[in-house]
Design a protein around this motif. Structure first.
Motif, PDB file in Angstrom:
ATOM      1  N   PRO A   5      74.549  51.975  31.994  1.00  0.00           N
ATOM      2  CA  PRO A   5      74.993  53.322  32.361  1.00  0.00           C
ATOM      3  C   PRO A   5      74.977  53.556  33.859  1.00  0.00           C
ATOM      4  CG  PRO A   5      72.904  53.392  31.153  1.00  0.00           C
ATOM      5  CD  PRO A   5      73.376  51.970  31.150  1.00  0.00           C
ATOM      6  N   GLY A   6      74.105  52.871  34.599  1.00  0.00           N
ATOM      7  CA  GLY A   6      74.051  53.023  36.047  1.00  0.00           C
ATOM      8  C   GLY A   6      75.313  52.522  36.731  1.00  0.00           C
ATOM      9  N   VAL A   7      75.932  51.470  36.197  1.00  0.00           N
ATOM     10  CA  VAL A   7      77.157  50.931  36.785  1.00  0.00           C
ATOM     11  C   VAL A   7      78.308  51.901  36.601  1.00  0.00           C
ATOM     12  CG1 VAL A   7      78.858  49.075  36.642  1.00  0.00           C
ATOM     13  CG2 VAL A   7      76.428  48.537  36.571  1.00  0.00           C
ATOM     14  N   GLY A   8      78.425  52.514  35.432  1.00  0.00           N
ATOM     15  CA  GLY A   8      79.473  53.492  35.211  1.00  0.00           C
ATOM     16  C   GLY A   8      79.330  54.678  36.148  1.00  0.00           C
ATOM     17  N   ALA A   9      78.094  55.131  36.351  1.00  0.00           N
ATOM     18  CA  ALA A   9      77.852  56.255  37.256  1.00  0.00           C
ATOM     19  C   ALA A   9      78.151  55.863  38.692  1.00  0.00           C
ATOM     20  CB  ALA A   9      76.408  56.727  37.121  1.00  0.00           C
ATOM     21  N   LEU A  10      77.815  54.641  39.074  1.00  0.00           N
ATOM     22  CA  LEU A  10      78.111  54.162  40.426  1.00  0.00           C
ATOM     23  C   LEU A  10      79.624  54.114  40.637  1.00  0.00           C
ATOM     24  CD1 LEU A  10      77.225  53.021  43.148  1.00  0.00           C
ATOM     25  CD2 LEU A  10      77.085  50.773  42.071  1.00  0.00           C
ATOM     26  N   ALA A  11      80.354  53.620  39.651  1.00  0.00           N
ATOM     27  CA  ALA A  11      81.816  53.573  39.746  1.00  0.00           C
ATOM     28  C   ALA A  11      82.381  54.982  39.875  1.00  0.00           C
ATOM     29  CB  ALA A  11      82.406  52.864  38.525  1.00  0.00           C
ATOM     30  N   TYR A  12      81.807  55.933  39.156  1.00  0.00           N
ATOM     31  CA  TYR A  12      82.255  57.321  39.251  1.00  0.00           C
ATOM     32  C   TYR A  12      82.035  57.860  40.673  1.00  0.00           C
ATOM     33  CZ  TYR A  12      82.580  62.331  38.647  1.00  0.00           C
ATOM     34  OH  TYR A  12      82.938  63.636  38.796  1.00  0.00           O
ATOM     35  N   PRO A  18      81.121  60.381  46.517  1.00  0.00           N
ATOM     36  CA  PRO A  18      79.942  59.571  46.793  1.00  0.00           C
ATOM     37  C   PRO A  18      78.745  60.362  47.314  1.00  0.00           C
ATOM     38  CG  PRO A  18      81.605  59.233  48.470  1.00  0.00           C
ATOM     39  CD  PRO A  18      82.226  60.077  47.418  1.00  0.00           C
ATOM     40  N   ASN A  19      79.009  61.426  48.053  1.00  0.00           N
ATOM     41  CA  ASN A  19      77.926  62.256  48.595  1.00  0.00           C
ATOM     42  C   ASN A  19      78.482  63.649  48.910  1.00  0.00           C
ATOM     43  OD1 ASN A  19      79.096  62.058  51.307  1.00  0.00           O
ATOM     44  ND2 ASN A  19      78.310  59.962  51.288  1.00  0.00           N
ATOM     45  N   ASP A  20      77.659  64.500  49.486  1.00  0.00           N
ATOM     46  CA  ASP A  20      78.049  65.893  49.713  1.00  0.00           C
ATOM     47  C   ASP A  20      78.924  66.110  50.947  1.00  0.00           C
ATOM     48  OD1 ASP A  20      76.601  66.593  47.482  1.00  0.00           O
ATOM     49  OD2 ASP A  20      74.792  67.087  48.622  1.00  0.00           O
ATOM     50  N   TRP A  21      79.059  65.129  51.816  1.00  0.00           N
ATOM     51  CA  TRP A  21      79.804  65.342  53.066  1.00  0.00           C
ATOM     52  C   TRP A  21      80.997  64.419  53.258  1.00  0.00           C
ATOM     53  CZ3 TRP A  21      75.121  63.032  52.630  1.00  0.00           C
ATOM     54  CH2 TRP A  21      75.018  61.726  53.079  1.00  0.00           C
ATOM     55  N   ALA A  43      74.992  51.016  51.451  1.00  0.00           N
ATOM     56  CA  ALA A  43      74.777  52.413  51.084  1.00  0.00           C
ATOM     57  C   ALA A  43      73.559  52.482  50.168  1.00  0.00           C
ATOM     58  CB  ALA A  43      76.001  52.998  50.388  1.00  0.00           C
ATOM     59  N   LEU A  44      72.715  53.447  50.436  1.00  0.00           N
ATOM     60  CA  LEU A  44      71.562  53.710  49.591  1.00  0.00           C
ATOM     61  C   LEU A  44      72.042  54.395  48.320  1.00  0.00           C
ATOM     62  CD1 LEU A  44      68.467  53.858  49.180  1.00  0.00           C
ATOM     63  CD2 LEU A  44      68.562  56.084  50.362  1.00  0.00           C
ATOM     64  N   ILE A  45      71.622  53.897  47.169  1.00  0.00           N
ATOM     65  CA  ILE A  45      71.950  54.515  45.878  1.00  0.00           C
ATOM     66  C   ILE A  45      70.833  55.498  45.555  1.00  0.00           C
ATOM     67  CG2 ILE A  45      72.370  54.134  43.425  1.00  0.00           C
ATOM     68  CD1 ILE A  45      73.202  51.232  44.195  1.00  0.00           C
ATOM     69  N   VAL A  46      71.157  56.781  45.557  1.00  0.00           N
ATOM     70  CA  VAL A  46      70.179  57.825  45.255  1.00  0.00           C
ATOM     71  C   VAL A  46      70.331  58.194  43.786  1.00  0.00           C
ATOM     72  CG1 VAL A  46      69.416  60.164  45.794  1.00  0.00           C
ATOM     73  CG2 VAL A  46      70.300  58.680  47.619  1.00  0.00           C
ATOM     74  N   VAL A  52      72.895  58.030  38.752  1.00  0.00           N
ATOM     75  CA  VAL A  52      73.305  57.886  40.146  1.00  0.00           C
ATOM     76  C   VAL A  52      73.835  59.229  40.624  1.00  0.00           C
ATOM     77  CG1 VAL A  52      74.878  56.727  41.747  1.00  0.00           C
ATOM     78  CG2 VAL A  52      73.844  55.438  39.874  1.00  0.00           C
ATOM     79  N   ARG A  53      73.246  59.757  41.690  1.00  0.00           N
ATOM     80  CA  ARG A  53      73.619  61.082  42.193  1.00  0.00           C
ATOM     81  C   ARG A  53      74.494  61.015  43.447  1.00  0.00           C
ATOM     82  NH1 ARG A  53      73.649  64.891  38.957  1.00  0.00           N
ATOM     83  NH2 ARG A  53      73.303  66.331  40.644  1.00  0.00           N
ATOM     84  N   ARG A  54      74.210  60.054  44.340  1.00  0.00           N
ATOM     85  CA  ARG A  54      75.008  59.946  45.557  1.00  0.00           C
ATOM     86  C   ARG A  54      74.789  58.602  46.220  1.00  0.00           C
ATOM     87  NH1 ARG A  54      71.525  64.249  46.689  1.00  0.00           N
ATOM     88  NH2 ARG A  54      73.309  65.596  46.451  1.00  0.00           N
ATOM     89  N   LEU A  55      75.701  58.297  47.123  1.00  0.00           N
ATOM     90  CA  LEU A  55      75.641  57.077  47.927  1.00  0.00           C
ATOM     91  C   LEU A  55      75.561  57.488  49.394  1.00  0.00           C
ATOM     92  CD1 LEU A  55      78.487  55.199  46.066  1.00  0.00           C
ATOM     93  CD2 LEU A  55      76.046  54.714  45.908  1.00  0.00           C
ATOM     94  N   ILE A  56      74.523  57.042  50.068  1.00  0.00           N
ATOM     95  CA  ILE A  56      74.287  57.407  51.459  1.00  0.00           C
ATOM     96  C   ILE A  56      74.561  56.173  52.327  1.00  0.00           C
ATOM     97  CG2 ILE A  56      72.618  58.295  53.125  1.00  0.00           C
ATOM     98  CD1 ILE A  56      73.199  60.211  50.738  1.00  0.00           C
ATOM     99  N   PRO A  57      75.606  56.213  53.178  1.00  0.00           N
ATOM    100  CA  PRO A  57      75.891  55.056  54.034  1.00  0.00           C
ATOM    101  C   PRO A  57      74.722  54.776  54.974  1.00  0.00           C
ATOM    102  CG  PRO A  57      77.695  56.649  54.107  1.00  0.00           C
ATOM    103  CD  PRO A  57      76.553  57.307  53.390  1.00  0.00           C
ATOM    104  N   LEU A  58      74.402  53.498  55.129  1.00  0.00           N
ATOM    105  CA  LEU A  58      73.352  53.057  56.047  1.00  0.00           C
ATOM    106  C   LEU A  58      73.996  52.263  57.185  1.00  0.00           C
ATOM    107  CD1 LEU A  58      70.750  51.751  53.425  1.00  0.00           C
ATOM    108  CD2 LEU A  58      70.759  53.978  54.582  1.00  0.00           C
ATOM    109  N   ASP A  59      73.543  52.504  58.387  1.00  0.00           N
ATOM    110  CA  ASP A  59      74.056  51.786  59.552  1.00  0.00           C
ATOM    111  C   ASP A  59      73.732  50.297  59.406  1.00  0.00           C
ATOM    112  OD1 ASP A  59      74.590  50.692  62.060  1.00  0.00           O
ATOM    113  OD2 ASP A  59      73.425  52.186  63.163  1.00  0.00           O
TER     114      ASP A  59
END
Length: 122
Positions: A5-12, A18-21, A43-46, A52-59
């Motif tokens: 189920p985590g992969v389906g949510a990540l694909a979504y 991916p995130n709020d901004w 990207a950090l998987i939150v 899976v709620r959001r993906l946060i890009p990491l430098d």
């Protein structure tokens, strides 16, 4: 594997929000550009629970990948405030370019620049 189920949510998240901004297009463009220029994009998987709620890009300049003696992969992220956080591979979306070791991607831009430099020298 899509039965997870985590992969389906990540694909979504990748496809829609991916995130709020960032829009999905902006996120994917950033990740692709970083992979081309640096060889790697992270990207950090939150998650909230298993969702899976959001993906946060990491430098990518602040992330180092490590594989230990038992073949486990982890990511060391240097925080802006100082110090490091060790992230398990399950918490990092890693987009890599071509790789010689399967862990670290090669910068396509750097490879192209080196090829042009060699051509000019010849």
């Amino acid at each position: 594997h899509f039965s997870d189920p985590g992969v389906g949510a990540l694909a979504y998240q990748l496809r829609w929000q991916p995130n709020d901004w960032q829009t999905a297009f902006d996120f994917r463009s950033l990740m692709q550009t970083r992979a081309l220029v640096h060889g790697n994009a992270y990207a950090l998987i939150v998650r909230r629970g298993s969702e899976v709620r959001r993906l946060i890009p990491l430098d990518p300049a602040r992330v180092r990948i490590k594989q230990d003696a038992s073949w486990q992969v982890s990511y060391r992220w240097s925080r802006d405030s100082g110090g490091e956080t060790i992230l398990p591979a399950s918490d990092v979306f890693h987009l890599r370019g071509s790789s010689l070791d399967g862990l670290n991607g090669l910068s396509t831009v750097k490879q192209a620049a080196e090829a042009i430099g060699l051509s000019l020298q010849a």
